[in-house]
Each structure stands twice: as structure tokens, then as C-alpha cells.
Design a protein around this motif. Structure first.
Motif, PDB file in Angstrom:
ATOM      1  N   LEU A 106     108.646  52.605 -19.288  1.00  0.00           N
ATOM      2  CA  LEU A 106     108.065  52.389 -17.952  1.00  0.00           C
ATOM      3  C   LEU A 106     108.819  51.252 -17.281  1.00  0.00           C
ATOM      4  O   LEU A 106     108.390  50.106 -17.313  1.00  0.00           O
ATOM      5  N   SER A 147     112.662  54.513 -15.414  1.00  0.00           N
ATOM      6  CA  SER A 147     111.648  55.065 -16.335  1.00  0.00           C
ATOM      7  C   SER A 147     112.160  56.347 -16.953  1.00  0.00           C
ATOM      8  O   SER A 147     112.943  57.083 -16.351  1.00  0.00           O
ATOM      9  N   ILE A 157     106.408  58.784 -14.374  1.00  0.00           N
ATOM     10  CA  ILE A 157     107.595  57.928 -14.347  1.00  0.00           C
ATOM     11  C   ILE A 157     108.181  57.824 -12.935  1.00  0.00           C
ATOM     12  O   ILE A 157     109.360  57.566 -12.770  1.00  0.00           O
ATOM     13  N   TYR A 210     104.896  54.206 -11.604  1.00  0.00           N
ATOM     14  CA  TYR A 210     105.004  54.522 -13.024  1.00  0.00           C
ATOM     15  C   TYR A 210     103.785  53.994 -13.786  1.00  0.00           C
ATOM     16  O   TYR A 210     103.284  52.918 -13.520  1.00  0.00           O
TER      17      TYR A 210
END
Length: 132
Positions: free
Chosen positions: A122, A127, A52, A57
């Protein structure tokens, strides 16, 4: 390449083909932005890498292990407590959203059937990985 809703949908489709009924063996957190689930399914081991990081990500299957800190972080310990020994029952994404839901089922320490959901958002800087 951007990890958008179309990429997310295709990654989830591939993960469904490989990881349904996979059992969680180990959970690692090499850094604060990355979680690695070690899974076993059909005689093979897989590493599900959930990253993340704001600029990098992604979620993917990996073959490469990463060095881990000597002391596990708190969130890693929480995931280990609840998910080790559980099996993945479904992996879903809705429409073209960048949200992935991984459902786990198994028995807890007092042998009750239990289910958990790991939600992976995401969204770049925003995230997140949430355990329900």
C-alpha cells in the motif's frame, strides 16, 4: 486520513481476529485497482476489499458488493485458479511497513498440499498486489 504503518498494523491485527482459517469462496475484480475476496469463517461471510488506487489505497472488510464486469480480468482469473478453496493461515505486517502478507494453505487440483502468499503493498502510486 493517511494509510500509514500504524494504521496498517492495527488493520492487520483486526483482520487476524476475524479472518484466520477463513476459506476463499469467490474472487472479484470490479476494476483494475480493486480486488475483493469473498471469505467464509465461523458461519459468516466477509468481503475483504483490497484497493490499490493511487489516491484511495486501503484494505478493509466490507459488507457492500460492487458490480462486476461480464468478463473477468486476467489477474482475477489467475487468483481464482490458485486461491479459491484455500484457507487463510496468517496475516502479517512487519514493523511499521505498509506491506501486508496473507498466507493461504490448501490442496491443489492433484491433491497436493500447497501454500501461496498474497503480498499487498500500500504505497500510493506504487501500490501492488503480488501472488507468490
Amino acid at each position: 486520513m493517511a494509510f500509514d504503518g500504524i494504521i496498517t498494523k492495527s488493520v492487520v491485527s483486526e483482520l487476524n481476529n476475524i479472518l484466520i482459517k477463513a476459506r476463499v469462496n469467490k474472487i472479484f475484480e470490479p476494476n483494475k485497482n480493486e480486488i475483493i475476496l469473498s471469505l467464509y469463517n465461523n458461519g459468516e461471510n466477509y468481503l475483504l476489499d483490497i484497493n490499490i488506487h493511487p489516491e484511495n489505497y486501503r484494505i478493509n472488510i466490507s459488507k457492500h458488493t460492487k458490480p462486476n464486469p461480464a468478463n473477468a480480468m486476467n489477474y482475477c482469473m489467475l487468483l481464482r485458479k490458485y486461491l479459491i478453496g484455500f484457507k487463510i493461515t496468517s496475516i502479517k505486517s512487519y514493523d511499521l511497513e505498509r506491506i501486508i502478507k496473507i498466507h493461504f494453505e490448501g490442496t491443489n487440483e492433484i491433491h497436493d498440499n500447497t501454500s501461496y502468499t498474497l503480498i499487498i503493498e500500500l504505497m500510493g502510486r506504487r501500490s501492488n498486489v503480488i501472488l507468490l
